[in-house]
Design a protein around this motif. Structure first.
Motif, PDB file in Angstrom:
ATOM      1  N   ARG A   1      44.481  40.701  38.830  1.00 15.78           N
ATOM      2  CA  ARG A   1      43.170  41.241  38.482  1.00 15.78           C
ATOM      3  C   ARG A   1      43.042  42.493  39.343  1.00 15.78           C
ATOM      4  O   ARG A   1      43.727  42.627  40.344  1.00 15.78           O
ATOM      5  CB  ARG A   1      42.053  40.255  38.808  1.00 15.78           C
ATOM      6  N   PHE A   2      42.149  43.385  38.952  1.00 16.33           N
ATOM      7  CA  PHE A   2      41.946  44.565  39.788  1.00 16.33           C
ATOM      8  C   PHE A   2      40.463  44.852  39.924  1.00 16.33           C
ATOM      9  O   PHE A   2      39.641  44.407  39.132  1.00 16.33           O
ATOM     10  CB  PHE A   2      42.692  45.789  39.233  1.00 16.33           C
ATOM     11  N   THR A   3      40.146  45.571  40.974  1.00 15.24           N
ATOM     12  CA  THR A   3      38.795  46.036  41.219  1.00 15.24           C
ATOM     13  C   THR A   3      38.896  47.351  41.989  1.00 15.24           C
ATOM     14  O   THR A   3      39.982  47.731  42.438  1.00 15.24           O
ATOM     15  CB  THR A   3      37.959  44.992  41.993  1.00 15.24           C
ATOM     16  N   ILE A   4      37.786  48.019  42.130  1.00 11.44           N
ATOM     17  CA  ILE A   4      37.725  49.233  42.939  1.00 11.44           C
ATOM     18  C   ILE A   4      36.713  48.983  44.043  1.00 11.44           C
ATOM     19  O   ILE A   4      35.575  48.617  43.778  1.00 11.44           O
ATOM     20  CB  ILE A   4      37.299  50.465  42.104  1.00 11.44           C
TER      21      ILE A   4
ATOM     22  N   VAL B   1      42.233  47.986  44.248  1.00 11.95           N
ATOM     23  CA  VAL B   1      42.568  46.712  44.892  1.00 11.95           C
ATOM     24  C   VAL B   1      43.083  45.749  43.832  1.00 11.95           C
ATOM     25  O   VAL B   1      42.474  45.597  42.776  1.00 11.95           O
ATOM     26  CB  VAL B   1      41.328  46.089  45.590  1.00 11.95           C
ATOM     27  N   THR B   2      44.221  45.122  44.107  1.00 12.72           N
ATOM     28  CA  THR B   2      44.766  44.118  43.194  1.00 12.72           C
ATOM     29  C   THR B   2      44.677  42.741  43.842  1.00 12.72           C
ATOM     30  O   THR B   2      44.804  42.608  45.061  1.00 12.72           O
ATOM     31  CB  THR B   2      46.235  44.408  42.835  1.00 12.72           C
ATOM     32  N   ILE B   3      44.455  41.723  42.999  1.00  8.87           N
ATOM     33  CA  ILE B   3      44.422  40.333  43.432  1.00  8.87           C
ATOM     34  C   ILE B   3      45.434  39.597  42.563  1.00  8.87           C
ATOM     35  O   ILE B   3      45.265  39.505  41.342  1.00  8.87           O
ATOM     36  CB  ILE B   3      43.017  39.707  43.268  1.00  8.87           C
ATOM     37  N   ALA B   4      46.491  39.086  43.178  1.00 11.04           N
ATOM     38  CA  ALA B   4      47.554  38.416  42.435  1.00 11.04           C
ATOM     39  C   ALA B   4      47.064  37.078  41.901  1.00 11.04           C
ATOM     40  O   ALA B   4      46.407  36.317  42.616  1.00 11.04           O
ATOM     41  CB  ALA B   4      48.773  38.213  43.319  1.00 11.04           C
ATOM     42  N   TYR B   5      47.357  36.793  40.634  1.00 10.63           N
ATOM     43  CA  TYR B   5      47.001  35.501  40.069  1.00 10.63           C
ATOM     44  C   TYR B   5      47.792  34.380  40.738  1.00 10.63           C
ATOM     45  O   TYR B   5      47.275  33.289  40.952  1.00 10.63           O
ATOM     46  CB  TYR B   5      47.266  35.462  38.557  1.00 10.63           C
TER      47      TYR B   5
ATOM     48  N   GLU C   1      45.412  39.729  48.105  1.00  7.97           N
ATOM     49  CA  GLU C   1      44.769  41.006  47.816  1.00  7.97           C
ATOM     50  C   GLU C   1      45.554  42.125  48.469  1.00  7.97           C
ATOM     51  O   GLU C   1      46.045  41.982  49.588  1.00  7.97           O
ATOM     52  CB  GLU C   1      43.334  41.040  48.354  1.00  7.97           C
ATOM     53  N   GLN C   2      45.656  43.243  47.735  1.00  7.98           N
ATOM     54  CA  GLN C   2      46.320  44.414  48.287  1.00  7.98           C
ATOM     55  C   GLN C   2      45.507  45.654  47.916  1.00  7.98           C
ATOM     56  O   GLN C   2      45.150  45.843  46.757  1.00  7.98           O
ATOM     57  CB  GLN C   2      47.743  44.536  47.750  1.00  7.98           C
TER      58      GLN C   2
END
Length: 172
Positions: free
Chosen positions: A115-118, A124-128, A133-134
């Protein structure tokens, strides 16, 4: 996984229902015509172009319908889908990453990895897989955010909800 149904807006961004836009083009296409010569938009072809840009370490940014494609000069490439803020990395450090995209006449299925967000103009990515988070400081976070807002204005919320559906197991 994302599935585009016949009555959903076409992924090419035309604003027309898929069944009246690219579905008809796909059905009329001659089997002998190589994909690179066809006029229709193929998500797989667009991902291949994105991967090549990442291998060449070129900054690119493109949108088609609810999809955002971008690559960086560090050789990273990502495919984003804005209705559920899903992402899949297609290249890293100038190396191609194999992704599972199944295009059918009525649906598109993608095995999303993140998933991603700003946050604070940072991507910012969040691995399923493990919820890791990165934050990617050198990615075009502000441009992605602006583009997400712009695309969301083009489609009614009900339509965006229909684009992203769950599979038979109740998973996305």
């Amino acid at each position: 996984m994302t599935k585009i149904g016949r009555n959903d807006p076409c992924f090419c961004g035309s604003g027309i229902k898929y069944k009246k836009c690219c579905l008809g083009k796909e059905q009329k296409a001659q089997p002998a015509t190589p994909p690179q010569e066809g006029q229709q938009v193929s998500l797989n072809n667009e991902v291949e172009k994105l991967q090549q840009a990442a291998i060449d370490k070129r900054n690119t940014f493109n949108t088609i319908g609810v999809f955002i494609f971008f690559s960086t000069d560090a050789g990273d490439g990502w495919l984003l889908e804005i209705s559920a803020m899903d992402a899949v990395q297609v290249a890293a450090g100038g190396e191609k990453i194999e992704v599972e995209i199944v295009e059918a006449p009525e649906t598109i299925e993608i095995n999303w990895s993140h998933r991603f967000t700003i946050r604070k103009k940072k991507f910012v990515t969040i691995a399923y897989a493990d919820k890791t988070e990165q934050t990617h400081d050198d990615y075009p976070g502000n441009r992605i955010l602006t583009t997400v807002k712009k695309i969301r204005k083009q489609f009614p919320p009900e339509m965006l909800e229909q684009i992203h559906v769950t599979d038979d197991l109740g998973e996305e």
